[in-house]
Write a protein that holds these residues in place. Structure first.
Motif, mmCIF file in Angstrom:
data_model
loop_
_atom_site.group_PDB
_atom_site.id
_atom_site.type_symbol
_atom_site.label_atom_id
_atom_site.label_comp_id
_atom_site.label_asym_id
_atom_site.label_seq_id
_atom_site.Cartn_x
_atom_site.Cartn_y
_atom_site.Cartn_z
ATOM 1 N N ALA A 51 1.073 -19.470 41.300
ATOM 2 C CA ALA A 51 0.557 -19.240 42.520
ATOM 3 C C ALA A 51 -0.678 -20.148 42.528
ATOM 4 C CB ALA A 51 -0.267 -17.600 42.015
ATOM 5 N N GLN B 171 1.782 -23.395 46.905
ATOM 6 C CA GLN B 171 0.931 -22.977 48.082
ATOM 7 C C GLN B 171 1.361 -23.614 49.409
ATOM 8 O OE1 GLN B 171 -3.089 -23.511 46.778
ATOM 9 N NE2 GLN B 171 -2.940 -22.137 45.397
ATOM 10 N N LEU C 253 0.247 -15.966 50.885
ATOM 11 C CA LEU C 253 0.072 -15.833 49.422
ATOM 12 C C LEU C 253 -0.788 -14.944 49.069
ATOM 13 C CD1 LEU C 253 0.957 -16.664 46.449
ATOM 14 C CD2 LEU C 253 -0.736 -18.395 46.840
#
Length: 322
Positions: free
Chosen positions: A276, A282, A292
Motif C-alpha cells: 500500500a 499507488q 486506495l
C-alpha cells in the motif's frame, strides 16, 4: 527446574513463530480471484500480486476461478491448506453468498468464518453507468424510462447476489422498478455485455468502468455511496436523490484460509502494508480508477464485520431468487 522448562518452552515457541514468519514465503503464493479477468477483484488483485512479487521475490500468480457469483473460488480458498500459500482477493459479495445460499434452501459452500481477513485495499461505492449513445442522461431519466418500460430495461451482473446484482436489486426495490437481470460469470463479462450492447446498464465498481468513462463510451448516472465518489464528483448519489436505503460498497480485500499460522498472517499483513505504501502500486491503482483505502488489523476486522452484518440484512430483504 519447572521455571526453566516453562522458559525453554516459551522460547522455543517464539523461535518457531519467528522462523515461520521469516521463512515465508519459500515458494510461489497463489492469489485466487473468484471471477474472470476484468472485474473489480481482478483489477485490484493484479497490481497487489505484482507488488508482492517485488517484495517477496517469489511468483504470485493470479488464478481466476469464476462461477456461482464467486462462490466457487471463495470456497476453494476457504478449504485450501491453511499455510499462507493460497490467498483470496475477495469482493464484498464474499460475505453475503453463504446467506444467499441459506435463503434459497442450499447448504453454503463455505462460511465467512472459514476465511481470515488480512488487508483491505479498496472500498468504493458502485456506479450506475449506461452507454453514452443512450438517450438516458440523468438518474431521473433512467428511473422514468424503467417505469415506462417494465421488464424491458436490462442490466448485467456477475451473478445472482453478486456485488453487481445486489445494488441494482436495491434500486429496483426502492424506486419500484421492474428490470431484467442478465447474470454473467463475473464483472468483466458483465461489462463486456454492456459495451457490446447486450444490456442497457450496469452497476460496477469504479475501477473497471473508469477507462470507458474517460474514453466517452460510458456515462455515469449515480453512485451508491453516502458521499460523492472521488473522480466522479459530478455524479450524484442515490441517497441525494431520495433513496436512503441505496448504499452499497464494492470492497476488495485479501484473505487466507482460517487456521493459517499467526506468524504467516502477520508476514502477509506486514507485506500488504508495504504494498500500500509503494509508489508503483499507488500509481497502478490510480491508473485503474481505484481509490486506495488500505486498512488492516482491527480496522479491517471492524469494517468487515459491520459490512457483513449489513449485507446479510440486504440478502434477507431480497429473499429467494427463482
Amino acid at each position: 527446574m519447572l521455571r526453566r522448562a516453562l522458559f525453554a518452552g516459551t522460547a522455543a515457541a517464539v523461535a518457531t513463530a519467528a522462523h515461520a514468519q521469516e521463512g515465508f514465503p519459500a515458494r510461489p503464493v497463489t492469489m485466487t480471484v473468484a471471477f474472470p479477468p476484468g472485474g473489480q477483484a481482478d483489477v485490484v488483485g493484479r497490481p497487489v500480486a505484482a507488488a508482492l512479487e517485488r517484495i517477496w521475490r517469489v511468483a504470485v500468480p493470479i488464478v481466476n476461478r469464476p462461477g456461482a457469483a464467486g462462490e466457487i473460488g471463495n470456497a476453494a480458498v476457504a478449504r485450501a491448506a491453511p499455510d499462507g500459500y493460497t490467498l483470496l482477493m475477495a469482493l464484498s459479495s464474499m460475505t453475503l453468498l453463504p446467506e444467499a445460499a441459506r435463503v434459497n434452501g442450499r447448504q453454503p459452500a463455505y462460511t465467512p468464518e472459514m476465511l481470515a481477513p488480512i488487508a483491505l485495499f479498496s472500498a468504493d461505492p458502485t456506479v450506475l453507468v449506461v452507454p453514452t449513445a443512450s438517450p438516458v442522461r440523468t438518474i431521473e431519466d433512467f428511473i422514468a424510462d424503467a417505469k415506462a418500460r417494465p421488464g424491458q430495461v436490462s442490466y448485467s451482473s456477475a451473478g445472482n447476489y453478486s456485488a453487481l446484482h445486489v445494488p441494482m436489486a436495491q434500486l429496483s426495490q426502492a424506486a419500484g422498478l421492474d428490470m431484467l437481470h442478465v447474470p454473467f460469470q463475473g464483472g468483466g463479462p458483465a461489462l463486456t455485455a454492456l459495451l457490446g450492447g447486450q444490456v442497457q446498464c450496469l452497476a460496477s465498481g469504479p475501477g473497471p468502468i473508469a477507462p470507458h468513462v474517460r474514453s466517452g463510451a460510458l456515462r455515469p448516472l449515480a453512485t451508491w455511496g453516502r458521499t460523492r465518489l472521488a473522480g466522479f464528483e459530478d455524479v450524484p448519489t442515490l441517497i441525494e436523490k431520495g433513496f436512503p436505503d441505496c448504499e452499497f460498497y464494492i470492497w476488495v480485500g485479501l484473505f487466507a484460509p482460517a487456521g493459517t499460522p499467526a506468524p504467516v498472517i502477520a508476514r502477509i499483513r506486514e507485506s500488504s502494508r508495504l504494498v500500500a505504501a509503494e509508489a508503483e502500486f499507488q500509481r497502478a491503482m490510480a491508473a485503474s480508477g481505484n481509490t486506495l483505502d488500505f486498512r488492516d488489523g482491527d480496522a479491517f476486522a471492524t469494517f468487515y464485520a459491520e459490512d457483513a452484518a449489513r449485507l446479510v440484512r440486504v440478502v434477507r430483504a431480497l429473499g429467494k431468487i427463482e
